[in-house]
Design an enzyme around this catalytic site. Sequence first.
Site, short mmCIF file in Angstrom:
data_model
loop_
_atom_site.label_atom_id
_atom_site.label_comp_id
_atom_site.label_asym_id
_atom_site.label_seq_id
_atom_site.Cartn_x
_atom_site.Cartn_y
_atom_site.Cartn_z
N GLY A 75 0.81 -1.22 0.00
CA GLY A 75 0.00 0.00 0.00
C GLY A 75 0.84 1.27 0.00
NE ARG A 139 -2.28 -4.46 -1.02
CZ ARG A 139 -1.84 -3.86 0.09
NH1 ARG A 139 -0.96 -4.44 0.86
NH2 ARG A 139 -2.29 -2.64 0.41
CG ASP A 170 3.87 -9.77 4.64
OD1 ASP A 170 4.39 -10.38 5.59
OD2 ASP A 170 2.68 -9.88 4.31
CE LYS A 196 4.60 0.18 2.44
NZ LYS A 196 3.68 -0.67 1.65
CB THR A 197 3.65 0.28 6.87
OG1 THR A 197 2.30 0.17 7.31
CG2 THR A 197 4.53 0.11 8.08
CG ASP A 199 -1.16 -0.22 8.74
OD1 ASP A 199 -1.81 0.77 8.33
OD2 ASP A 199 -1.41 -1.38 8.40
#
Lengths: 525, 525
Positions: A75, A139, A170, A196-197, A199
Amino acid sequence: MMTPLENERLKYQPRIPAILKNAANLAAKESGRNTVSAELKAAFPHIGSAERVTFVEGAKKQEKPLKVGVFFSGGQAPGGHNVIAGLYDLLMTLSPKSELVGFLGGPSGLVDGKAIVLDEEKIALFRNQGGFHLLGSGRTKIETTEQFEKVRKVIEGMNLDGLVVIGGDDSNTNAAYLAEDFAKREIACTVIGVPKTIDGDLKTEDVEISFGFDTAAKVYSELIGNLGKDLLSAKKMWAFVKLMGRSASHLTLECALNTQPNIALIGEEIEEKKKTLQEIVKEITDVVVQRAKQDKPYGLILIPEGIVEFIPEFKRLIGHLNTLLAEGKGPEQLDEEGKNLFYLLPKVFQEQLTLERDPHGNVQVSKIETERLFMKLVEEEIKRRGEKVSFSPQPFFFGYEARASLPTNFDANYCYGLGMVAALGVSLGMTGRMAALSNLYLPAEQWLPNLAPLVAMMGFEMRKGERKGVITKALVDLDGDMYKHFVNVSSKWKFEDRYLCPGPIQYFGPETVTDILPWMIKVRR
Amino acid sequence: MMTPLENERLKYQPRIPAILKNAANLAAKESGRNTVSAELKAAFPHIGSAERVTFVEGAKKQEKPLKVGVFFSGGQAPGGHNVIAGLYDLLMTLSPKSELVGFLGGPSGLVDGKAIVLDEEKIALFRNQGGFHLLGSGRTKIETTEQFEKVRKVIEGMNLDGLVVIGGDDSNTNAAYLAEDFAKREIACTVIGVPKTIDGDLKTEDVEISFGFDTAAKVYSELIGNLGKDLLSAKKMWAFVKLMGRSASHLTLECALNTQPNIALIGEEIEEKKKTLQEIVKEITDVVVQRAKQDKPYGLILIPEGIVEFIPEFKRLIGHLNTLLAEGKGPEQLDEEGKNLFYLLPKVFQEQLTLERDPHGNVQVSKIETERLFMKLVEEEIKRRGEKVSFSPQPFFFGYEARASLPTNFDANYCYGLGMVAALGVSLGMTGRMAALSNLYLPAEQWLPNLAPLVAMMGFEMRKGERKGVITKALVDLDGDMYKHFVNVSSKWKFEDRYLCPGPIQYFGPETVTDILPWMIKVRR
């Protein structure tokens, strides 16, 4: 076509760690410390012993031109393009004949060898901009022997000295396996990951924060803050706000500290305390009813996207349902505890749980509209109690609207610096590591570049019936300063209205508004 | 507690029309023109002949202290607090012994005489801030003889020289009836309206825009622009974005010009062309399918909140359903056309139409989740056509999160100026008028303050079975420059990706980013 603000942002010069201004003179300094378990070392014989690396000034080296590949994975997160800009700029500084290629559409671009050459002209209009659209993302997981074989061919065919993987836990796990594979087969391609994220669940002692988290939290906080003022003015609505973040509640915690809602559910706390769905609903209802009786029939609650997976009984229910559905059975075959919970759910959610399934036949947890589930259950609980109070809830979900937004100064600086560190990592051949910057609470000039070994971030988890080394997701630490601070300050938020309105992200003006540190960094100090 | 940005915004000095710097010397100049129909004049014998008033420099007057009341009415719109600040500041300039009182919780505060005195201390922390929470707001309509009687008692009891009503078309209609009532009974209280609504449907030749529209459109455009970049990066999602604005599609049109989505539904166009629901669904599906075949299985569509009421057959269906349900009958009693449409709807929407009703037993149109309705219908249409294309839609609704946000510079200036004009209106006794500023495309210093007669904005409509003079809602003008511009430029948006990302509202930095005019003003020029 670019908007006026995008154009102005093109002119922004990211602030970089002072030490990186002399990057050509830097040498790697290993920490002499390796904490990786024997089991992980056995799984990663070639990169498992890699140590954390910092940089020291050395003699100016004669750099050979490097050819490096890069791709986005998963994402979007604000700042991704600056990773590429920093990577490109430092590669050019080290040797102007270096070359950067970008794989298109995420990991599948690497597997299929779909790439474009990234030169100044291509990158110029993406500096400090949002999105991942320079290269796109995807993904695809690189797992099969066939995929690994294809990747090797691409790497060798292109003669790449380095591969930079911009992704989450991941994708960086994948990066570690690629690094191990290359090292084992003596393919001289250095693999460097970039955290990166939005979240925020990719985080270790060395990697203080993942990029994009700061911007996403600030975009959500702008909207939540606006809702707070709206509630205070109209005094009649309960806003049930679901926030992105499936595996961890960092975004909810960060936004809660930014905006001070009446309630913020933290999944990790719920799991730790083994709360049931009904207990949570009762607690919310208590606040709703008590506030209504205080002439405050309005309120603000933040709910992390992944909340149901933190509720032990719910997690169990989903597991059972997955098994039953796979066997062609239905919810009527659940055990008593499962049935009690399942039939407690409003019908539409029973249907969401049984009808909408992913390609593997599993319940699609992300499709459960948790914000509406809680609205409905609280409504029913109020009725059950026979309380005659006004309750007018409205659902909100803030997620996608922040993933590709213009990065804050913090993320613009951080990403640009991470890109530079990734370039240094490749030039120094420090494979199997993640680009990192520490001391982020200090001004950018004093940030400390380093390379953190990927395997040191791993633990073993069961994946498709096998014990596999994967990067461990960083959950909210209930013993950490940030959560403790939240617990301390939030007790007053329930009944007093202390909503804060941070407003939109600012790029000009005083640093007090343009360079606000994320709580994740601020409280850590 | 205020955030850093809110604190910085406290320091902002709204830019004001040059002529208002000498407000104490200004005299009213009537236009000599009155276009009000005989029927309306008969309905408003005391204020129906009021003319538009501009201001000219005259001799400095000896001002007597004024006592003025003010309240917010209806939904929040960014900038409301600045109306009060401008009103207060100019009252104090005219005579420092003047007094401003604020009625609490909207029109009901006026009816019940619930008020607070607004002094510098009370107002100080609300300058340039979002929300209406200094006074709160409400939706009470002042209609009954009893209410009018109560209002008169409050006005006389407080000895108010003026009453400033900050509201939308309904509230300003109310203001006109109050002005007429006061004039008839020789109550010396001047009533001045202020045009508020984020929907943008309160607009005439004199009143170029309602306040709050600019900010709301920019907040939504920030989010829509972010989504555009997200779509471009991930290339797999169709974003169905519903935007606030029930009676008119101004917000959708403004946001469309800001962000250039693939499709923007304009209710007024749909009504004019008498499109059916199926026709609209087919048109969207055509774009979805064609894009998917061009390897673009993603897209962005903007849908105004009130869309279904613009679809003639849907409007008819709702009317019939209201009648049937009132008679205790069900949808099976609809005529053939009604049945065809009703049973075309997915079941959940059939239920929304029949089950959720307002206190008068009517269908709750605002509860229909139009964004989801179109997602579902497009999905079914793709299936019906047997097209094997990927279609992964996601619903969004942007509404409440912008109503109380920090106003843009434009709205901060505009509202402050409107407040000053309202004060002038009271001091000059120009009752039954709306505070207005024209020439808004020029720098604020050159804006032209004026007072527009409320009755001149009215037409007759049926309300509760009676023909009643009400302020006419301004719909999107299909012959106007803005819509024509949209039609011209938007044809390329369907299949090319021309998404624009305006980014968050900026308050510092170059004027090219801090003072972007709304299209509603820009195109009008």
